[in-house]
Design a protein around this motif. Structure first.
Motif: not given
Length: 249
Positions: A94-102, A176-180
């Motif tokens: 989900a974090m990877e998906m969020g990064r791409e969307i952002h 990774q969550e904090a960095e996200f």
């Protein structure tokens, strides 16, 4: 945050909380009130991913490979918005998906349900965030939750709770969550801070909560838009058993 998958060679699955099938439960005014989700597609695994008229429709659980499947569609077709209907799933995916969307400055839409990892990482990553009138937007913790709220969903390796929360895998994913959240400009406390309150289990006995538009903005989650109005959506959700948290730091 519900399911986290370690490296593929391991079978252990980590969970902050365990939810029950298509029925979530909440309580208000000292009475149990079910949150009934009448769409089984939120649990579809593998999820259904389709693109129509510039919108990518994601229905089902976020599982290993979901981010890759999303990226493949985004690279093949013109997509301006991601429409979500998901109970959540794998936090890393989900974090990877969020990064791409952002990164692509795409909009997101909560079409029916966006809960757990979907609400933690995909919803706040959108440029504009649309919520339909009857859509559920629900949180129940993150990797930064108090350690006693982090649970082992299944365990075939004899791993204890202490081993889980001190493992290098968990520590790395927490970083990774904090960095996200830093990357998308949001205060990640919104996913778990109600758990710090002494009455958390009394106020949220099934551990699900939501936020008003005003409180989301205090965490940096902006550009949230509604089919009718923020007040009407919150009233509708409260009538369906959703409990809204008070702002916390």
């Amino acid at each position: 945050m519900d399911v986290i998958h370690p490296h593929p060679q391991h079978k252990t699955r980590l969970a902050a909380f365990i939810f029950a099938a298509t029925s979530l439960f909440s309580a208000a005014a000292n009475a149990w009130q079910p949150i009934d989700i009448d769409d089984d597609s939120v649990l579809r695994s593998p999820p259904s991913i389709a693109v129509r008229n510039g919108t990518l429709y994601f229905d089902g659980k976020i599982i290993e490979g979901s981010a890759e499947a999303l990226l493949r569609q985004l690279d093949m077709r013109r997509v301006e918005k991601v429409s979500l209907n998901s109970i959540g799933g794998d936090a890393k995916e989900a974090m990877e998906m969020g990064r791409e969307i952002h990164k692509r400055k795409m909009d997101v839409e909560v079409r029916n349900v966006c809960a757990s990892a979907c609400a933690n990482y995909i919803f706040p990553a959108g440029k504009n965030k649309f919520i339909t009138q009857n859509a559920y937007l629900l949180w129940h913790g993150s990797l930064h939750s108090p350690t006693d709220e982090i649970a082992l969903e299944s365990n075939d390796q004899g791993q204890t709770h202490e081993m889980l929360v001190t493992s290098t895998f968990f520590t790395a994913l927490k970083q990774q969550e904090a960095e996200f959240y830093q990357q998308i400009g949001v205060n990640g406390d919104f996913a778990w801070c109600p758990q710090r309150q002494s009455d958390y289990h009394e106020k949220f006995p099934e551990k699900w909560f939501s936020w008003s538009q005003a409180n989301l903005a205090k965490f940096g989650v902006n550009n949230v838009r509604f089919a009718t109005s923020a007040a009407r959506w919150q009233s509708t959700m409260s009538g369906k058993g959703v409990i809204f948290a008070d702002y916390c730091q």
